[in-house]
Design a protein around this motif. Sequence first.
Motif, PDB file in Angstrom:
ATOM      1  N   ASN A 195       0.773  -1.235   0.121  1.00  0.00           N
ATOM      2  CA  ASN A 195      -0.060  -0.070  -0.101  1.00  0.00           C
ATOM      3  C   ASN A 195       0.997   1.369  -0.044  1.00  0.00           C
ATOM      4  N   PRO A 196       0.500   2.010  -0.735  1.00  0.00           N
ATOM      5  CA  PRO A 196       1.460   3.217  -1.005  1.00  0.00           C
ATOM      6  C   PRO A 196       1.589   4.255   0.343  1.00  0.00           C
ATOM      7  N   GLU A 197       0.296   4.019   0.906  1.00  0.00           N
ATOM      8  CA  GLU A 197       0.425   5.277   1.896  1.00  0.00           C
ATOM      9  C   GLU A 197       1.103   4.574   3.075  1.00  0.00           C
ATOM     10  N   ALA A 198       0.793   3.334   3.241  1.00  0.00           N
ATOM     11  CA  ALA A 198       1.594   2.646   4.381  1.00  0.00           C
ATOM     12  C   ALA A 198       3.170   2.689   4.262  1.00  0.00           C
ATOM     13  N   ALA A 199       3.376   2.345   2.752  1.00  0.00           N
ATOM     14  CA  ALA A 199       4.851   2.262   2.552  1.00  0.00           C
ATOM     15  C   ALA A 199       5.607   3.566   3.099  1.00  0.00           C
ATOM     16  N   LEU A 200       4.600   4.717   3.151  1.00  0.00           N
ATOM     17  CA  LEU A 200       5.553   6.148   3.453  1.00  0.00           C
ATOM     18  C   LEU A 200       5.394   6.138   5.085  1.00  0.00           C
ATOM     19  N   GLY A 201       4.882   5.494   5.571  1.00  0.00           N
ATOM     20  CA  GLY A 201       4.630   5.162   7.260  1.00  0.00           C
ATOM     21  C   GLY A 201       5.812   4.694   7.634  1.00  0.00           C
ATOM     22  N   ASP A 202       5.846   5.259   9.359  1.00  0.00           N
ATOM     23  CA  ASP A 202       6.805   4.881  10.388  1.00  0.00           C
ATOM     24  C   ASP A 202       6.754   3.247  10.222  1.00  0.00           C
ATOM     25  N   GLY A 203       8.047   2.663  10.162  1.00  0.00           N
ATOM     26  CA  GLY A 203       8.280   1.170  10.367  1.00  0.00           C
ATOM     27  C   GLY A 203       7.975   0.480   9.102  1.00  0.00           C
TER      28      GLY A 203
END
Lengths: 805, 292
Positions: free
Chosen positions: A140-148
């Motif tokens: 998921n592109p949004e999750a990929a940008l997230g912490d961890g």
Amino acid sequence: MTTRIFGSGIRRREDPRLITGQASYTDDIKLTGMVHAAILRSPHAHARINGINTDAAKSAAGVLAVYTGADIEGVLNPIPCAWAIPDSDLKAVAYPAIASGVVRYVGDAVAVVVAQNRYQAEDALELIEVDYEPLPAIINPEAALGDGAPQLHEDAPNNQAFHWVAAGGDTDAAFADAAVTVSETIRQQKLIPNPMETRSAIASWSPAMGELTLWNTTQNPHIARFVTCLVTGVAEHKIRVIAPEVGGGFGAKIAVYPWEMITAFCSMQLGVPVKWTETRTENYLATTHGRDHVEYVEMAANADGKVTAVRSVVYAGMGAYLSTAAPGIPTILHGLMYSGPYDIANIKADVYGVFTNSTPVEAYRGAGRPEATFLLERLMDKVGDAVGIDSVEVRRRNLIEPFDNNRDVAIGITYDSGNYSNALDQLLGHIGYDRFRHDQEHEREHGTFRGVGIACYCEICGLGPSQVAGAVGFGGGLWESATVRIYATGKVNVFIGTSPHGQGEETTFAQIVADEIGVDVDDVEVIHGDTDTTPMGWGTYGSRTTVVGGAAVALTMRKLRDKARVIAAHLLEADEADIEYADGQFFVRGAPDRAQSIQDIALQANVAWNLPEGIEPGMEASTYYDPPNFSYPFGAHAAIVSVDPDNGHITLDRYVAVDDCGPQINPMVVEGQVHGGVVQGAGQALWEGAVYDDNGQLLTGSMMDYAIPRAHLVPDIEVHSTVTPSPHNPLGVKGIGETGTIASTAAIYSAVMDALKPIGVTSLDMPLTPERVWTAIQAAGYTGNGHGHSHGHDHGHDHGHGHNH
Amino acid sequence: MFAAEFEYRKAGSIADAVRLLSENPGAKLLAGGHSLIPLMRFRLARPEVVIDIGGIDGLRGIRISDGSINIGALATHAEIANSADVQQANGLLAEAAGGIGDPAVRNRGTIGGNLAHADPASDWATVLTALGATVSLQGPSGSRTIAVGDFVEDAFATALAEDELITTVSVPVLAANQRAEYAKMAHPASFYAVVGGAVVVTMDGDRCTAASVAVGGLTPRPVKAAAVEQALSGTTLTMDSIADATSRLSEDLSAAGVDIIGDVYASADFRSQVAPVEVKHALLHAIGLAHH
């Protein structure tokens, strides 16, 4: 006056060879001594390669060579990204043709086997032992940008490929002052383009000549040559790229892929021609995908529904690497189109490009503009609901007034011409909008749920002025060229730099030539797709071939007409100023019997026995045409759907399109483009979507699972048009290749939401599968109508194909 | 998409095919190739020997006699769909055949191959179970006949022995007072049944005197819906009585003791919930209550 060939719906000359199976695609070509490559692809979405053992494969029957990432190091340069968006902190991460050390998506190349035949190559692939150490994957592109999140590239922290912001006006103030604000979260799902011909390449290296010939299924052979030069180190003038018949691209054949570079590498190593053709399974994994956005979008409006601002935060998945044009799609081709056909004073697009462990993303029919249209239309519907006005009325209150020549929009671009409300009015008339609304109310009372969706759009096409291309970081020009040669026999060859692959320009460009100089259309042959025989051009995408390349052809014909006029004056012993032209005849004003035909003049020009002083022999001219602006086609589409609340099944009952691409060279070709585009957009709304599991495995990995649209699920598409010429284009044309896709996803989605409005469903992800629709209906508390059966059941008695839903 | 190496044998007759099967354990029969060839091209199936039965005349043809439609195992879906005799004798057979896959699939795929492959999403297994059809099998020691409902044992598993092949599928001719229908939610890519419901009702005026109902697509093998059948039998069929009867399908699914199939397209829960809807649609169409 005879009927003009320009504007005539003559049959496409491409079709006989295509529909009788006589066209020659890359894979049809067989060269003497040719051997075959097969690529070993990573089964892991993310893994470290701790070792590769190719010994058994190398000694297998028929195998000539096995190469891994170690073999190409220092020989084959990484695959370049050609669109470096300025001021976006773009991370041009290394994109090796064969992975070395780490694989980053299922499909990443790990090794290549070259064998006498493809079966031997495939057998040998099974003998290669790879020691993978699986790593966590992120899709998921949004999750990929997230912490961890798992990290793909060391030099791209947080998987951020770029961050781009474009704005006009004062969006924050507009939202602060707004009477109404609406918002939506939109998942533009990942799509698989599915051209009928998968990717294919044949590389033939001539050691004696130091020349590389590459047959390549590409939308842009000249760009392919340029990039091949960068990757292989072979000088550009020693590379010939040939795009034979190309079986569809839809954007997926813009990129220069690792695969044809690997094929070239193999041929250069072995000194024999090497063919590589992708299987459909590989195509799903390793040919670029489209879309893949997570979008948070908002719109602000006055109490009467006049929109004051639109803004977004978009997380655009790039896949594991940056494909050739990928960064330009969610930015230049998306964020800059947030005004659409509407007058919106304050606009802000805030776009993150994000690496994920999935197949790289590229242009896919419409490329950025379907996503922009979708969010505008979705938000427009919500504004209408919020202020309590009909979906047509809210659009009408926001459409830009008609204009003939140049209209600036807040985001900083200038539309060429438009009459958006006219397209909407025409559409409403065709669908019988008021009657539908009346009937719909009645049907709802009886438990039948039908809906109408309207999508107004304006898109950026005819890419584009080269100066702008440079300013927005595109790694090349966007002009086009044409060389036209009229032979002594009066027959005509047109050599074009651009490279159509199914759009019909072999026919329509011949129509331009015939129209401009009065030869018979069948006396004109259009040559394209070979860098050795055609002048430079930048390829077919962005609805630019007719707009830019067609203009180059028309301007060339006008040069030839001017030359012919000089020769005619000489032959007719008249003053040049007294020579008139009509329908292929050059004649003395007032004495139409004193005439020379274009064929007479072409003969004289070619033999050169009697030419006026200072006139060179031959009847040939070239034009390099750089457009002064983009073109902005527009239109309004409507979909009518039925939803069966019992099982969530959607039936597309009716589809009506009104498009304005300026004057139509061939209305039948235009209609065909609209048909195909509409159906591809319907695919996104209703059926298509690349689904991955948490480990990054593609679950929709074949045509048994990934639902491309089928003809019998689509109604007859009603195609209409308005004509608003582009003021800056020599032919007035604007482009039609992408309009259908740009409008239809939004129109169909809107129709479904309209149908479900009385039930209380307010949001759905695409594709609108029966389960998603049914689940939302249940969640809204709908308990049925007591009759238990409605329009959604697609039954054999009525449709003649069994009881399919 | 390149199959592993295999040996190709062509059988000239049914006896020849049985002999080749006996001589080559693990061999696969090739009829229309619509199930086997994709599996081989994905290298999911790697038979050492493929026996082509496509040229056996004794497996062809559709004959109607003594109230039975006898369909050769090599009959294609298209042949069944387009047969005027079949349309006359049992309209459901023709309609179900016409709803399988797409034209290319129907032109190549065979009824015998379809049953032998036993894909849970097969239309034939569900429809033929409801119709009470039988299959005739030929092996080295002779032939036997078995109900389709018993022939399909599980997902991709049948009662076929390694050395047997299907020769004929026999389906009863519908009586004048029988109505039969099939409704499916088709997968939009494959047109396989996500959920399919087949019904045969025997009518005395508006009253149903007997019912045969099967569902498939959502279960590893077709499930005969006894509770639904019981609720329909002896009942005057109306919108409401049909809705009541089909609501009992959950009892049948529980009683069958099978796992409900779920996948990326449709979850098990959703399939369970819409299965009665498909049966209901089939019944409404069967008795002419559905209208558009």
